[in-house]
Design an enzyme around this catalytic site. Structure first.
Site, PDB file in Angstrom:
ATOM      1  N   HIS A  15      31.841  -8.677  -4.973  1.00  0.00           N
ATOM      2  CA  HIS A  15      32.197  -9.697  -5.960  1.00  0.00           C
ATOM      3  C   HIS A  15      32.417  -9.006  -7.293  1.00  0.00           C
ATOM      4  O   HIS A  15      32.508  -7.775  -7.342  1.00  0.00           O
ATOM      5  CB  HIS A  15      31.141 -10.812  -6.016  1.00  0.00           C
ATOM      6  CG  HIS A  15      29.783 -10.353  -6.435  1.00  0.00           C
ATOM      7  ND1 HIS A  15      29.400 -10.263  -7.744  1.00  0.00           N
ATOM      8  CD2 HIS A  15      28.711  -9.939  -5.712  1.00  0.00           C
ATOM      9  CE1 HIS A  15      28.160  -9.815  -7.819  1.00  0.00           C
ATOM     10  NE2 HIS A  15      27.716  -9.614  -6.586  1.00  0.00           N
ATOM     11  N   LEU A  16      32.512  -9.731  -8.377  1.00  0.00           N
ATOM     12  CA  LEU A  16      32.965  -9.178  -9.654  1.00  0.00           C
ATOM     13  C   LEU A  16      32.125  -8.000 -10.168  1.00  0.00           C
ATOM     14  O   LEU A  16      32.674  -6.968 -10.545  1.00  0.00           O
ATOM     15  CB  LEU A  16      33.036 -10.273 -10.724  1.00  0.00           C
ATOM     16  CG  LEU A  16      33.691  -9.872 -12.037  1.00  0.00           C
ATOM     17  CD1 LEU A  16      35.087  -9.322 -11.806  1.00  0.00           C
ATOM     18  CD2 LEU A  16      33.728 -11.040 -12.989  1.00  0.00           C
TER      19      LEU A  16
END
Length: 87
Positions: A15-16
């Site tokens: 994810h980010l």
């Protein structure tokens, strides 16, 4: 060109935050740093490319480095992934 397969251990995949850390590691090297997942080749120096690959926990990717410092780049990226990319 050097490459190595590794299984992603992050509970939430790339994810980010982990994608950003992976990019930060890759950008320290002059070599081209990519990874392959399924039929996707992602540029490890681009957060959007890493996120777009859709890598999840337990997925196996192949990190591929090509350039003047490819060995060092591969070792650093593999170490970062093994350590959970900040997770």
């Amino acid at each position: 060109m050097v490459s190595q397969k590794i299984t992603v251990k992050n509970m939430t995949g790339f994810h980010l935050r982990p994608a950003g850390i992976l990019c930060k590691i890759a950008m320290n090297y002059k070599s081209k740093v990519q990874f392959q997942f399924n039929s996707v080749t992602a540029n490890a120096k681009s957060v959007l490319s890493v996120l777009g690959a859709g890598v999840k926990n337990g997925d196996e990717i192949e990190v591929v480095c090509d350039g003047v410092d490819e060995e060092e780049a591969l070792k650093a990226v593999i170490a970062g992934i093994e350590n959970g990319l900040g997770e």
